[in-house]
Motif scaffolding. Structure first.
Motif, PDB file in Angstrom:
ATOM      1  N   PHE A 365      36.127  45.791  41.921  1.00 37.76           N
ATOM      2  CA  PHE A 365      35.816  44.629  41.870  1.00 37.76           C
ATOM      3  C   PHE A 365      36.083  43.941  43.411  1.00 37.76           C
ATOM      4  CE2 PHE A 365      37.433  40.126  40.622  1.00 37.76           C
ATOM      5  CZ  PHE A 365      36.013  39.572  40.327  1.00 37.76           C
ATOM      6  N   TYR A 366      35.025  43.669  44.093  1.00 39.92           N
ATOM      7  CA  TYR A 366      35.061  43.033  45.405  1.00 39.92           C
ATOM      8  C   TYR A 366      35.138  41.638  45.559  1.00 39.92           C
ATOM      9  CZ  TYR A 366      33.907  47.816  46.447  1.00 39.92           C
ATOM     10  OH  TYR A 366      33.754  49.185  46.388  1.00 39.92           O
ATOM     11  N   SER A 367      36.367  40.912  45.794  1.00 42.94           N
ATOM     12  CA  SER A 367      36.668  39.466  45.728  1.00 42.94           C
ATOM     13  C   SER A 367      37.833  39.270  46.548  1.00 42.94           C
ATOM     14  CB  SER A 367      36.639  39.104  44.473  1.00 42.94           C
ATOM     15  OG  SER A 367      36.971  37.708  44.284  1.00 42.94           O
ATOM     16  N   GLN A 368      37.821  37.877  47.255  1.00 39.37           N
ATOM     17  CA  GLN A 368      38.895  37.340  47.708  1.00 39.37           C
ATOM     18  C   GLN A 368      39.495  36.373  46.819  1.00 39.37           C
ATOM     19  OE1 GLN A 368      38.483  36.378  51.808  1.00 39.37           O
ATOM     20  NE2 GLN A 368      37.661  38.677  52.379  1.00 39.37           N
ATOM     21  N   TYR A 369      39.186  36.101  45.645  1.00 35.03           N
ATOM     22  CA  TYR A 369      39.254  34.913  44.795  1.00 35.03           C
ATOM     23  C   TYR A 369      40.767  35.304  44.411  1.00 35.03           C
ATOM     24  CZ  TYR A 369      39.292  32.125  40.691  1.00 35.03           C
ATOM     25  OH  TYR A 369      39.595  31.123  39.644  1.00 35.03           O
ATOM     26  N   LYS A 370      41.529  34.070  44.334  1.00 33.21           N
ATOM     27  CA  LYS A 370      42.957  34.057  44.159  1.00 33.21           C
ATOM     28  C   LYS A 370      42.896  33.046  42.598  1.00 33.21           C
ATOM     29  CE  LYS A 370      45.044  34.177  48.625  1.00 33.21           C
ATOM     30  NZ  LYS A 370      45.729  33.379  49.734  1.00 33.21           N
ATOM     31  N   PRO A 371      43.141  33.646  41.526  1.00 31.27           N
ATOM     32  CA  PRO A 371      43.045  33.013  40.301  1.00 31.27           C
ATOM     33  C   PRO A 371      44.142  31.936  40.189  1.00 31.27           C
ATOM     34  CG  PRO A 371      44.091  35.342  40.014  1.00 31.27           C
ATOM     35  CD  PRO A 371      43.654  35.181  41.467  1.00 31.27           C
ATOM     36  N   TYR A 372      43.998  30.893  39.363  1.00 32.66           N
ATOM     37  CA  TYR A 372      44.722  30.127  38.974  1.00 32.66           C
ATOM     38  C   TYR A 372      45.638  30.427  38.292  1.00 32.66           C
ATOM     39  CZ  TYR A 372      41.366  26.801  41.436  1.00 32.66           C
ATOM     40  OH  TYR A 372      40.750  26.104  42.526  1.00 32.66           O
ATOM     41  N   LEU A 373      45.535  31.437  37.321  1.00 30.30           N
ATOM     42  CA  LEU A 373      46.561  31.617  36.146  1.00 30.30           C
ATOM     43  C   LEU A 373      47.076  32.904  36.595  1.00 30.30           C
ATOM     44  CD1 LEU A 373      44.100  30.575  32.851  1.00 30.30           C
ATOM     45  CD2 LEU A 373      45.770  29.229  34.161  1.00 30.30           C
ATOM     46  N   TYR A 374      48.139  33.159  36.023  1.00 36.78           N
ATOM     47  CA  TYR A 374      48.901  34.549  36.057  1.00 36.78           C
ATOM     48  C   TYR A 374      48.230  35.528  35.070  1.00 36.78           C
ATOM     49  CZ  TYR A 374      52.357  31.813  38.622  1.00 36.78           C
ATOM     50  OH  TYR A 374      52.979  31.234  39.584  1.00 36.78           O
ATOM     51  N   THR A 375      47.961  36.861  35.434  1.00 36.63           N
ATOM     52  CA  THR A 375      47.475  37.807  34.608  1.00 36.63           C
ATOM     53  C   THR A 375      48.351  37.983  33.282  1.00 36.63           C
ATOM     54  OG1 THR A 375      46.466  38.775  36.305  1.00 36.63           O
ATOM     55  CG2 THR A 375      46.711  40.041  34.365  1.00 36.63           C
ATOM     56  N   ILE A 464      47.600  25.385  36.047  1.00 33.93           N
ATOM     57  CA  ILE A 464      46.650  24.900  35.066  1.00 33.93           C
ATOM     58  C   ILE A 464      45.794  23.723  35.616  1.00 33.93           C
ATOM     59  CG2 ILE A 464      46.201  24.096  32.537  1.00 33.93           C
ATOM     60  CD1 ILE A 464      48.567  26.003  32.092  1.00 33.93           C
ATOM     61  N   GLU A 465      46.836  22.793  36.201  1.00 36.15           N
ATOM     62  CA  GLU A 465      45.907  21.564  36.607  1.00 36.15           C
ATOM     63  C   GLU A 465      44.873  21.768  37.846  1.00 36.15           C
ATOM     64  OE1 GLU A 465      47.579  17.929  39.649  1.00 36.15           O
ATOM     65  OE2 GLU A 465      48.997  18.693  38.010  1.00 36.15           O
ATOM     66  N   GLY A 466      44.988  22.615  38.580  1.00 40.61           N
ATOM     67  CA  GLY A 466      44.124  23.146  39.630  1.00 40.61           C
ATOM     68  C   GLY A 466      43.071  23.513  39.057  1.00 40.61           C
ATOM     69  N   PHE A 471      37.517  22.904  37.375  1.00 41.53           N
ATOM     70  CA  PHE A 471      36.350  22.823  36.370  1.00 41.53           C
ATOM     71  C   PHE A 471      35.468  21.690  36.074  1.00 41.53           C
ATOM     72  CE2 PHE A 471      35.759  22.125  31.603  1.00 41.53           C
ATOM     73  CZ  PHE A 471      34.629  23.203  31.428  1.00 41.53           C
ATOM     74  N   VAL A 472      36.171  20.555  36.472  1.00 45.48           N
ATOM     75  CA  VAL A 472      35.486  19.234  36.148  1.00 45.48           C
ATOM     76  C   VAL A 472      34.369  18.820  37.178  1.00 45.48           C
ATOM     77  CG1 VAL A 472      37.351  18.205  34.832  1.00 45.48           C
ATOM     78  CG2 VAL A 472      37.291  17.519  37.218  1.00 45.48           C
ATOM     79  N   ASN A 473      34.364  19.840  38.120  1.00 47.27           N
ATOM     80  CA  ASN A 473      33.106  19.634  39.317  1.00 47.27           C
ATOM     81  C   ASN A 473      32.231  20.646  39.113  1.00 47.27           C
ATOM     82  OD1 ASN A 473      34.177  17.235  40.838  1.00 47.27           O
ATOM     83  ND2 ASN A 473      35.890  18.471  41.110  1.00 47.27           N
TER      84      ASN A 473
END
Length: 574
Positions: A365-375, A464-466, A471-473
């Protein structure tokens, strides 16, 4: 029917079966095509059924290329998959419009796109110049009912490759006698020597509702029953078992309409993974573009692969050429062998951050994404620590997990929306315009969220707020909000109609109102009657009685004013 699609380097269409149109058939299927390989012309549409179906040259070209796996995908013998291609906007039939009103949002029809369900056969044949027999049967439809149409295309193909075009004619004849695609009904669909038992979900259904269809006492001259427990799902677990450790991150990416590329060895793997990703946020509708199998020959290739205005999309690929063309995409999931790898080895599919310039084709999985939620590691442990379990059980566990995660994420939004809606029902009045919903305000939502304390399924924590702020955008939020406001508007209109039908409009009531209010009321009644035009029902009778009651209750001056309007005069029954 014959039409040119291109020259020697393009596609060409041979004469189609000249058969009469099938009226009920088109509520389910637009057409069925046979695509073969011509040594001089390449892929060629050999047959279109029914013969009078109109496909544009570009639609034919796209169908031809999508009907065969890419040359580098290594498919041999038979393979089944599906694709999604753009079509000229068509008008939906009355039954398809009714289907859209009743079906969940994630099963809605998009008239701008066609699903193609493909059964491709490749066999060695030394008598042919290239040494291979290659041909595909393609069922084209606007209905996203994957479980049903995979069964349909495989069943027709099995008989077509043995008996020829008579199998297509027989299959279409059976479909032409099916009941309309009505959500909520247990459908018994006679088809090619058996009867398909299935049910299209209703919008009001409990998600993942278990459906029991008793066929023990079933007797029919049409053949034995075939039960499809789900008419619209792909096997989520089988598709994503090599990527289980990344599923929560993939859920975030899909939720936020991030562009995700799936690179797989076969179109079957590509289409099943992409469709499973699309459904990972059910019951929320995925509102961006979905291309389960995509080739460089697609007419939208330049638009989709362009760096300019790149938006959310789920894109499935099989040609290694794309590893260079799309290496700058932010999120790329590469899977290995055709079955996606063994689940127990899923942890080997590492997340691989890269510089956006170089990309190998190794699984990862090639990505630099930093998730908002813990795994949430409990899900993976739940799936691997119980020993051998049937795929359908694992699939149910996986779907239930992400269903609950999505529902928990959406509950605060639903609660906030309800605070905007609840006062509206009290504001409905015969003599006022329908109340309008206040606009969504993220700051107000955030304040309510902080007061209630945001929690997600299984105690998942993180920013979660982030996640809500992002999401709302995105398109998924806009699609959800639009759909919910349409539901609210429909409920308010129905409540207003009930009020118009049942409120006492006698002289004592009408005489207390100003003339402008009475005229406005008459116009409302007239408009509602027009909406119900052609329908002989109880509401129409009540509205007509209310109009006549108003006329009997007004004074002569106002009655003369009302009758001076020709359109209003026609509405009264004097």
């Amino acid at each position: 029917m014959s039409a040119a699609v291109g020259g020697k380097t393009g596609m060409q269409t041979r004469p189609s079966l000249d058969l009469p149109p099938l009226e009920r058939f088109t509520d389910w299927v637009r057409c069925i095509c046979v695509v073969t390989f011509d040594l001089e012309l390449g892929q060629v549409i050999e047959t279109i059924y029914p013969g009078d179906v109109e496909l544009t040259p570009q639609e034919k070209l796209n169908i031809c290329y999508m009907a065969f796996p890419d040359s580098n995908s290594g498919c041999t013998q038979d393979t089944t998959y599906h694709f999604c291609t753009r079509q000229s906007g068509i008008s939906l039939s009355a039954s398809q419009e009714q289907y859209c009103r009743q079906a969940p949002t994630f099963l809605q029809i998009n008239p701008n796109f066609l699903y193609g369900f493909v059964h491709f056969r490749q066999q060695k044949n030394p008598l042919l110049p290239r040494g291979y027999y290659q041909k595909s049967l393609v069922v084209l439809t606007v209905l996203p009912l994957f479980g049903l149409f995979y069964h349909v295309v495989d069943t027709i193909a099995a008989q077509f490759f043995d008996n020829g075009e008579v199998a297509i004619e027989t299959g279409c004849h059976h479909i032409d006698h099916w009941k309309l695609p009505e959500p909520g009904e247990i459908l018994k669909l006679p088809f090619m020597g058996s009867v398909i038992h299935c049910r299209i979900p209703l919008r009001s259904d409990t998600p993942q509702k278990q459906l029991f269809m008793d066929t023990s006492s079933y007797q029919s001259t049409s053949g034995p029953p075939i039960v499809l427990p789900t008419i619209h799902e792909t096997n989520f677990y089988e598709s994503l078992k090599s990527s289980l450790t990344h599923c929560q991150m993939l859920w975030e990416l899909v939720l936020l309409n991030e562009p995700v590329v799936v690179m797989a060895p076969t179109p079957s793997a590509s289409s099943s993974i992409v469709q499973s990703l699309c459904s990972i946020i059910w019951p929320l509708n995925y509102a961006s573009e979905v291309r389960p199998f995509f080739t460089i020959h697609d007419s939208d290739f330049m638009e989709i692969t362009s760096k300019v205005n790149r938006s959310g999309i789920l894109l499935g690929l099989t040609n290694p050429f794309f590893s260079k063309t799309l290496c700058d995409w932010p999120h790329i999931l590469c899977v290995g062998d055709a079955n996606g790898g063994q689940m127990l080895n899923a942890e080997k599919l590492y997340k691989k951050p890269w510089d956006g310039k170089t990309l190998d084709s190794k699984p990862g999985f090639y990505s630099q994404y930093k998730p908002y939620l813990y795994t949430d590691k409990s899900l993976f442990k739940k799936l691997v620590n119980i020993g051998s379990r049937p795929d359908n059980v694992q699939n149910a566990i996986l779907r239930r997990h992400f269903l609950e995660l999505t529902q928990c994420f959406m509950i605060p939004l639903e609660r906030y929306l309800s605070t905007l809606i609840m006062p509206l029902r009290k504001q409905i009045s015969l003599f006022k315009a329908l109340p309008q919903t206040k606009p969504f305000c993220f700051d107000d939502f955030l304040q309510m969220l902080q007061q209630s304390g945001p929690t997600l399924s299984g105690g998942i924590k993180g920013d979660i707020e982030g996640l809500y702020r992002k999401f709302v955008n995105c398109s998924n939020f806009n699609s959800w909000l639009k759909s919910r406001l349409e539901d609210v508007d429909r409920e308010l209109r129905e409540s207003h109609l009930e009020m118009l039908c049942n409120t006492d409009l006698s002289h004592d009531i009408i005489s207390t109102r100003q003339q402008v209010e009475v005229v406005d009321l008459v116009l409302k009644l007239k408009d509602k009657l027009k909406d119900l035009d052609g329908k002989s029902n109880e509401k129409r009778r009540k509205l007509q009685n209310q109009l006549n009651s108003v006329m009997r209750s007004v004074d002569d001056e106002l009655k003369s004013l009302l009758l001076s309007n020709g359109a209003l005069r026609e509405a009264f029954e004097l």
